[in-house]
Design a protein around this motif. Structure first.
Motif, PDB file in Angstrom:
ATOM      1  N   PRO A 105       0.810  -1.223   0.000  1.00  0.00           N
ATOM      2  CA  PRO A 105       0.000   0.000   0.000  1.00  0.00           C
ATOM      3  C   PRO A 105       0.844   1.274   0.000  1.00  0.00           C
ATOM      4  O   PRO A 105       0.393   2.315  -0.487  1.00  0.00           O
ATOM      5  CB  PRO A 105      -0.848  -0.104   1.271  1.00  0.00           C
ATOM      6  N   LEU A 106       2.070   1.212   0.517  1.00  0.00           N
ATOM      7  CA  LEU A 106       2.944   2.381   0.472  1.00  0.00           C
ATOM      8  C   LEU A 106       3.322   2.704  -0.967  1.00  0.00           C
ATOM      9  O   LEU A 106       3.334   3.870  -1.380  1.00  0.00           O
ATOM     10  CB  LEU A 106       4.212   2.139   1.290  1.00  0.00           C
ATOM     11  N   THR A 107       3.624   1.667  -1.735  1.00  0.00           N
ATOM     12  CA  THR A 107       3.949   1.849  -3.149  1.00  0.00           C
ATOM     13  C   THR A 107       2.730   2.377  -3.895  1.00  0.00           C
ATOM     14  O   THR A 107       2.841   3.281  -4.727  1.00  0.00           O
ATOM     15  CB  THR A 107       4.431   0.520  -3.764  1.00  0.00           C
ATOM     16  N   ASP A 108       1.564   1.848  -3.575  1.00  0.00           N
ATOM     17  CA  ASP A 108       0.320   2.314  -4.187  1.00  0.00           C
ATOM     18  C   ASP A 108       0.083   3.793  -3.857  1.00  0.00           C
ATOM     19  O   ASP A 108      -0.280   4.590  -4.725  1.00  0.00           O
ATOM     20  CB  ASP A 108      -0.855   1.458  -3.716  1.00  0.00           C
ATOM     21  N   LEU A 109       0.309   4.169  -2.600  1.00  0.00           N
ATOM     22  CA  LEU A 109       0.162   5.559  -2.184  1.00  0.00           C
ATOM     23  C   LEU A 109       1.118   6.455  -2.970  1.00  0.00           C
ATOM     24  O   LEU A 109       0.724   7.508  -3.500  1.00  0.00           O
ATOM     25  CB  LEU A 109       0.422   5.700  -0.679  1.00  0.00           C
ATOM     26  N   PHE A 110       2.369   6.053  -3.060  1.00  0.00           N
ATOM     27  CA  PHE A 110       3.371   6.820  -3.805  1.00  0.00           C
ATOM     28  C   PHE A 110       2.937   6.974  -5.264  1.00  0.00           C
ATOM     29  O   PHE A 110       3.005   8.068  -5.832  1.00  0.00           O
ATOM     30  CB  PHE A 110       4.735   6.141  -3.710  1.00  0.00           C
ATOM     31  N   ASN A 111       2.468   5.887  -5.875  1.00  0.00           N
ATOM     32  CA  ASN A 111       2.019   5.935  -7.271  1.00  0.00           C
ATOM     33  C   ASN A 111       0.825   6.868  -7.443  1.00  0.00           C
ATOM     34  O   ASN A 111       0.760   7.635  -8.403  1.00  0.00           O
ATOM     35  CB  ASN A 111       1.679   4.534  -7.784  1.00  0.00           C
ATOM     36  N   ARG A 112      -0.117   6.827  -6.519  1.00  0.00           N
ATOM     37  CA  ARG A 112      -1.287   7.719  -6.606  1.00  0.00           C
ATOM     38  C   ARG A 112      -0.873   9.185  -6.502  1.00  0.00           C
ATOM     39  O   ARG A 112      -1.388  10.040  -7.214  1.00  0.00           O
ATOM     40  CB  ARG A 112      -2.280   7.402  -5.496  1.00  0.00           C
ATOM     41  N   ILE A 113       0.048   9.469  -5.610  1.00  0.00           N
ATOM     42  CA  ILE A 113       0.516  10.848  -5.436  1.00  0.00           C
ATOM     43  C   ILE A 113       1.223  11.328  -6.697  1.00  0.00           C
ATOM     44  O   ILE A 113       0.938  12.416  -7.203  1.00  0.00           O
ATOM     45  CB  ILE A 113       1.438  10.967  -4.207  1.00  0.00           C
TER      46      ILE A 113
END
Length: 123
Positions: A105-113
């Motif tokens: 989810p951290l990678t997903d968060l980074f990608n969304r940002i």
């Protein structure tokens, strides 16, 4: 030889009071969301890396901060550490199963940002 804490099934079933200052889960969250913890976890998502490779992949981190961050993440069981008995010793780091779960989810968060930021060159 790999080092790192592993949760037993009994420990995994415990309910933690995350808003209490003495909650062990709170320490793990603090380590994951620290200034450098998130970048270490994201960097290790695709490959196991040696210390210098990890340092070079995260611009701005000092060797001291990387060592401290890795020590905490290994102790939390998110990252494993393998030492090859060579001279000098070669140390490799990678994500445990727990670390893979947390970093997703951290990678997903980074990608969304980064998808929502206006285009502006590297970074």
């Amino acid at each position: 030889m790999r080092e790192g804490a592993q949760l037993t099934q009994a420990e995994a079933g415990l309910r933690y009071e995350v808003f209490h200052t003495d909650c062990p889960a709170r320490d793990v969250v603090d380590h994951v969301t620290s200034r450098w913890g998130i970048w270490v976890l994201i960097s290790l998502r695709s490959n196991d890396l040696r210390f210098h490779e990890l340092r070079d992949s995260i611009q701005g981190i000092s060797e001291k901060m990387l060592a401290q961050t890795l020590r905490a993440l290994v102790q939390d069981g998110l990252v494993w550490r393998e030492v090859e008995p060579t001279s000098p010793p070669q140390v490799t780091y990678g994500l445990s199963e727990f670390g893979q779960d947390v970093s997703e989810p951290l990678t997903d968060l980074f990608n969304r940002i980064t998808q929502r930021l206006p285009s502006r060159g590297p970074g």
